[in-house]
Design a protein around this motif. Structure first.
Motif, PDB file in Angstrom:
ATOM      1  N   THR A 140       0.480  -1.043  -0.444  1.00  9.12           N
ATOM      2  CA  THR A 140       0.004   0.206  -0.195  1.00  9.12           C
ATOM      3  C   THR A 140       0.752   1.118  -0.126  1.00  9.12           C
ATOM      4  OG1 THR A 140      -0.203   0.266   2.423  1.00  9.12           O
ATOM      5  CG2 THR A 140      -1.808  -1.342   1.691  1.00  9.12           C
ATOM      6  N   ILE A 141       0.958   1.809  -1.077  1.00  9.10           N
ATOM      7  CA  ILE A 141       1.189   3.423  -0.642  1.00  9.10           C
ATOM      8  C   ILE A 141       0.873   3.842   0.539  1.00  9.10           C
ATOM      9  CG2 ILE A 141       2.013   5.589  -1.893  1.00  9.10           C
ATOM     10  CD1 ILE A 141       0.923   3.635  -4.787  1.00  9.10           C
ATOM     11  N   SER A 142       1.939   4.695   1.227  1.00 11.96           N
ATOM     12  CA  SER A 142       1.461   5.102   2.521  1.00 11.96           C
ATOM     13  C   SER A 142       1.979   6.436   3.057  1.00 11.96           C
ATOM     14  CB  SER A 142       2.673   4.794   3.686  1.00 11.96           C
ATOM     15  OG  SER A 142       3.874   4.687   2.872  1.00 11.96           O
ATOM     16  N   LYS A 143       2.659   6.980   1.231  1.00 11.20           N
ATOM     17  CA  LYS A 143       3.614   8.374   1.161  1.00 11.20           C
ATOM     18  C   LYS A 143       3.993   9.342  -0.168  1.00 11.20           C
ATOM     19  CE  LYS A 143       6.124  12.186   3.172  1.00 11.20           C
ATOM     20  NZ  LYS A 143       7.279  12.335   5.049  1.00 11.20           N
ATOM     21  N   ARG A 144       3.581   9.803  -0.551  1.00 10.20           N
ATOM     22  CA  ARG A 144       4.033  10.403  -1.567  1.00 10.20           C
ATOM     23  C   ARG A 144       4.991  11.368  -1.618  1.00 10.20           C
ATOM     24  NH1 ARG A 144       0.240   7.440  -5.599  1.00 10.20           N
ATOM     25  NH2 ARG A 144      -1.171   6.415  -5.098  1.00 10.20           N
ATOM     26  N   VAL A 145       6.084  11.943  -1.977  1.00 10.49           N
ATOM     27  CA  VAL A 145       7.125  12.969  -1.922  1.00 10.49           C
ATOM     28  C   VAL A 145       7.793  13.159  -3.297  1.00 10.49           C
ATOM     29  CG1 VAL A 145       9.311  13.563  -1.389  1.00 10.49           C
ATOM     30  CG2 VAL A 145       7.453  12.362   0.275  1.00 10.49           C
ATOM     31  N   ASN A 146       7.527  14.554  -4.099  1.00  9.42           N
ATOM     32  CA  ASN A 146       7.833  15.141  -5.409  1.00  9.42           C
ATOM     33  C   ASN A 146       9.035  15.637  -5.022  1.00  9.42           C
ATOM     34  OD1 ASN A 146       7.690  17.253  -7.075  1.00  9.42           O
ATOM     35  ND2 ASN A 146       5.923  17.006  -7.889  1.00  9.42           N
ATOM     36  N   VAL A 147       9.536  14.991  -5.846  1.00  5.92           N
ATOM     37  CA  VAL A 147      11.421  15.285  -6.362  1.00  5.92           C
ATOM     38  C   VAL A 147      11.671  15.921  -7.565  1.00  5.92           C
ATOM     39  CG1 VAL A 147      13.532  15.366  -5.583  1.00  5.92           C
ATOM     40  CG2 VAL A 147      11.788  14.402  -3.980  1.00  5.92           C
ATOM     41  N   GLY A 148      12.032  17.047  -7.724  1.00  6.02           N
ATOM     42  CA  GLY A 148      12.365  17.048  -9.163  1.00  6.02           C
ATOM     43  C   GLY A 148      10.943  16.678 -10.620  1.00  6.02           C
ATOM     44  N   THR A 149      11.081  15.948 -11.512  1.00  8.04           N
ATOM     45  CA  THR A 149      10.780  14.881 -12.252  1.00  8.04           C
ATOM     46  C   THR A 149       9.461  13.880 -12.233  1.00  8.04           C
ATOM     47  OG1 THR A 149      12.650  13.910 -13.433  1.00  8.04           O
ATOM     48  CG2 THR A 149      11.969  15.784 -14.573  1.00  8.04           C
ATOM     49  N   HIS A 150      10.308  13.737 -10.515  1.00  6.99           N
ATOM     50  CA  HIS A 150       9.685  11.973  -9.869  1.00  6.99           C
ATOM     51  C   HIS A 150       8.520  12.566  -8.928  1.00  6.99           C
ATOM     52  CE1 HIS A 150      12.950  11.151 -13.154  1.00  6.99           C
ATOM     53  NE2 HIS A 150      11.909   9.463 -13.065  1.00  6.99           N
ATOM     54  N   ASP A 151       8.281  11.097  -8.849  1.00  4.50           N
ATOM     55  CA  ASP A 151       7.462  11.572  -7.100  1.00  4.50           C
ATOM     56  C   ASP A 151       8.105   9.659  -6.751  1.00  4.50           C
ATOM     57  OD1 ASP A 151       5.308  13.291  -7.849  1.00  4.50           O
ATOM     58  OD2 ASP A 151       4.165  11.834  -7.607  1.00  4.50           O
ATOM     59  N   ILE A 152       8.513  10.176  -5.251  1.00  4.01           N
ATOM     60  CA  ILE A 152       8.828   9.055  -4.549  1.00  4.01           C
ATOM     61  C   ILE A 152       7.931   8.415  -4.241  1.00  4.01           C
ATOM     62  CG2 ILE A 152      10.219   7.998  -3.186  1.00  4.01           C
ATOM     63  CD1 ILE A 152      12.068  10.611  -3.593  1.00  4.01           C
ATOM     64  N   LEU A 153       7.508   7.613  -4.006  1.00  4.12           N
ATOM     65  CA  LEU A 153       6.294   6.325  -3.484  1.00  4.12           C
ATOM     66  C   LEU A 153       6.704   5.921  -2.475  1.00  4.12           C
ATOM     67  CD1 LEU A 153       4.482   5.742  -6.996  1.00  4.12           C
ATOM     68  CD2 LEU A 153       3.881   7.305  -5.652  1.00  4.12           C
ATOM     69  N   PHE A 154       6.057   6.468  -1.371  1.00  3.97           N
ATOM     70  CA  PHE A 154       6.902   4.761   0.267  1.00  3.97           C
ATOM     71  C   PHE A 154       5.861   4.077   0.218  1.00  3.97           C
ATOM     72  CE2 PHE A 154       9.225   8.988   0.622  1.00  3.97           C
ATOM     73  CZ  PHE A 154      10.708   8.019   1.198  1.00  3.97           C
ATOM     74  N   CYS A 155       5.984   2.891   0.329  1.00  5.47           N
ATOM     75  CA  CYS A 155       4.920   1.173  -0.025  1.00  5.47           C
ATOM     76  C   CYS A 155       5.222   0.498   1.124  1.00  5.47           C
ATOM     77  CB  CYS A 155       5.446   0.931  -1.429  1.00  5.47           C
ATOM     78  SG  CYS A 155       5.511   1.909  -3.080  1.00  5.47           S
ATOM     79  N   GLU A 156       4.209   1.043   1.925  1.00  3.10           N
ATOM     80  CA  GLU A 156       4.443  -0.611   3.118  1.00  3.10           C
ATOM     81  C   GLU A 156       3.788  -2.564   2.545  1.00  3.10           C
ATOM     82  OE1 GLU A 156       2.570  -0.798   7.496  1.00  3.10           O
ATOM     83  OE2 GLU A 156       3.036   1.052   7.114  1.00  3.10           O
ATOM     84  N   VAL A 157       4.773  -2.442   3.054  1.00  8.36           N
ATOM     85  CA  VAL A 157       5.018  -4.153   2.411  1.00  8.36           C
ATOM     86  C   VAL A 157       4.014  -4.763   2.948  1.00  8.36           C
ATOM     87  CG1 VAL A 157       5.866  -6.750   1.910  1.00  8.36           C
ATOM     88  CG2 VAL A 157       6.785  -4.177   1.575  1.00  8.36           C
ATOM     89  N   ALA A 158       2.747  -5.789   2.227  1.00 11.70           N
ATOM     90  CA  ALA A 158       1.403  -6.138   3.585  1.00 11.70           C
ATOM     91  C   ALA A 158       1.941  -7.738   2.912  1.00 11.70           C
ATOM     92  CB  ALA A 158       0.043  -5.890   2.400  1.00 11.70           C
ATOM     93  N   GLY A 159       2.534  -8.504   1.754  1.00  3.64           N
ATOM     94  CA  GLY A 159       2.817  -9.430   1.754  1.00  3.64           C
ATOM     95  C   GLY A 159       4.260  -9.395   0.997  1.00  3.64           C
ATOM     96  N   VAL A 160       4.505 -10.379   0.722  1.00  2.00           N
ATOM     97  CA  VAL A 160       5.306 -10.876   0.217  1.00  2.00           C
ATOM     98  C   VAL A 160       5.487 -12.115  -0.636  1.00  2.00           C
ATOM     99  CG1 VAL A 160       8.154 -11.212   0.230  1.00  2.00           C
ATOM    100  CG2 VAL A 160       7.815 -10.078   1.293  1.00  2.00           C
ATOM    101  N   CYS A 161       5.752 -12.437  -1.777  1.00  2.00           N
ATOM    102  CA  CYS A 161       5.731 -13.822  -2.189  1.00  2.00           C
ATOM    103  C   CYS A 161       7.171 -14.111  -2.918  1.00  2.00           C
ATOM    104  CB  CYS A 161       4.858 -13.577  -3.578  1.00  2.00           C
ATOM    105  SG  CYS A 161       4.940 -15.568  -4.421  1.00  2.00           S
ATOM    106  N   GLN A 162       8.029 -14.941  -3.016  1.00  2.00           N
ATOM    107  CA  GLN A 162       9.326 -15.609  -3.042  1.00  2.00           C
ATOM    108  C   GLN A 162       9.320 -16.817  -3.792  1.00  2.00           C
ATOM    109  OE1 GLN A 162      12.049 -14.527  -0.103  1.00  2.00           O
ATOM    110  NE2 GLN A 162      14.343 -14.222  -1.223  1.00  2.00           N
TER     111      GLN A 162
END
Length: 188
Positions: A133-155
């Protein structure tokens, strides 16, 4: 006096790095190749990314960089979930497809997908998939940095990794268990 102040400032200011020099330097950093996918109110979309890394393990969080000029930006900006699907060494064609100009229907038709806990598409056969789930978005230059909290992992344990380095794909294979056991038995 004003002219002296400007000269003094110019002497203490570090030179600005130009765009091409920065890109050339970044090409020397090896990175895992990922297909980042989303589905939700904004629609379904995906893109290829190497600008993905861990932030912390409590809570488990990744960051994903997304260029605001891409065709998928509007979809990702309206959805609150994504999946980072790290590709195996046999999935470079999928990387090219998701990194190109093909339609979303063509991109998703090229592989098998499962639905995750968050609703984001999970690539069947990926080396690892981080459902987030995306918990935070930060605008830097030409990009958005998406901080993403991990809800599940499949490896997966039985594949090598696809890595991008020096403007090309490279394949990494993990040491087999038998090699690892021989190293441990030798006392290393």
């Amino acid at each position: 006096m004003k002219a002296q102040h400007s000269i003094s400032e110019a002497l203490t200011m570090p030179p600005r790095v130009d765009k091409q020099s920065f890109r050339d330097a970044m090409s020397t950093l090896a990175a895992a190749v990922n297909v980042v996918t989303t589905d939700g109110p904004g629609g379904r979309a995906g893109f290829t990314a190497t600008a993905v890394c861990s932030v912390c393990d409590e809570p488990p969080t990744l960051l994903v960089c997304l260029n605001r000029g891409t065709s998928v930006y509007d979809v990702f900006s309206r959805n609150d979930a994504l999946c980072v699907n790290t590709l195996t060494d046999a999935q470079s064609d999928l990387s090219n497809l998701f990194g190109g100009k093909s339609s979303m229907d063509e991109r998703f038709a090229a592989a098998t997908w499962e639905q995750s806990v968050t609703g984001a598409p999970v690539l069947e056969g990926a080396l690892v998939s981080f459902d987030c789930t995306i918990s935070k978005r930060v605008n830097v230059g030409t990009h958005d940095i998406l901080f993403c909290e991990v809800a599940g992992v499949c490896q997966r344990q039985d594949s090598g990794s696809l890595v991008y380095f020096d403007r090309g794909y490279h394949h990494l294979k993990a040491l087999s268990d038998s090699v690892g056991q021989r190293i441990n038995q030798a006392g290393h």
